[in-house]
Design an enzyme around this catalytic site. Sequence first.
Site, PDB file in Angstrom:
ATOM      1  N   GLY A 156       0.854  -1.185   0.000  1.00 19.21           N
ATOM      2  CA  GLY A 156       0.000   0.000   0.000  1.00 19.21           C
ATOM      3  C   GLY A 156       0.884   1.226   0.000  1.00 19.21           C
ATOM      4  N   GLY A 167       4.441   1.365   2.032  1.00 23.16           N
ATOM      5  CA  GLY A 167       5.297   0.438   1.294  1.00 23.16           C
ATOM      6  C   GLY A 167       4.793  -0.986   1.313  1.00 23.16           C
ATOM      7  N   CYS A 185      -7.140  -6.909   3.421  1.00 19.72           N
ATOM      8  CA  CYS A 185      -7.129  -6.232   2.119  1.00 19.72           C
ATOM      9  C   CYS A 185      -8.537  -6.160   1.521  1.00 19.72           C
ATOM     10  CB  CYS A 185      -6.182  -6.928   1.144  1.00 19.72           C
ATOM     11  SG  CYS A 185      -4.515  -7.176   1.800  1.00 19.72           S
TER      12      CYS A 185
END
Length: 234
Positions: A156, A167, A185
């Site tokens: 992300g 990161g 997610c």
Amino acid sequence: MGEVVVSVAAERTVTVRLVALGRTRYEDALALQRRLQAARKLGQAPDTLLLTEHDPVLTVGRNAGLEHLLVPHAELAARGIALVRVERGGDITYHGPGQLVAYPILDLTGFGRDVRRHIWRLEETAVRLARFGVRGERRPGTPGIWVGARKVASVGVYISRWVTMHGIAINVDMDLTPFTFIHPCGLVGLEMTTLAQECGRHVLMEEAARVYRETFAAVFGCRLEPILAVGLAP
């Protein structure tokens, strides 16, 4: 996301400052990222890679709701798990001890000014952990790295004026139970895994971090320059 062919050999080698933070509160590392990104945009700080592992925390991306949180806030508090909304893309995920998190604060002017390439490179740093005997793969449309049907690394990012933050998080050797408190997610039924689980042995964080430093330098075509410390205080 389709494959991006990256030729780092043809690009100039840049120096990236490496800061190993050890274990941190998520909020402290986030504040540090924000300060470094602001300074990098002004040309007052160098490109920097932060490596850390966090105290237990759930983070929620800027455009995500809480529909994928499966337990009451009170239960999170009872288990010592913080909940933080952040500016990165993506949905909800978990960070905790035993997970290696890499936060590159980079001016992409020196790395091709290509967001898709940046994400591909982050994923590639996890793919190249194959030396642990883990075959990581990409899935089109879903940033991160998978081992079969299980996810071992999540990506992300947030980019402002071509300077990156946030990161990749790689599950090294950790308790996966908190992932069952969410749809990780935003994917219903997603099963997470770890490097340790996939290679059938314990993996020390120091070992994973050493290998990660090597792969990051190779993938991003840079030289890492370790420094002793950088302040976490506001």
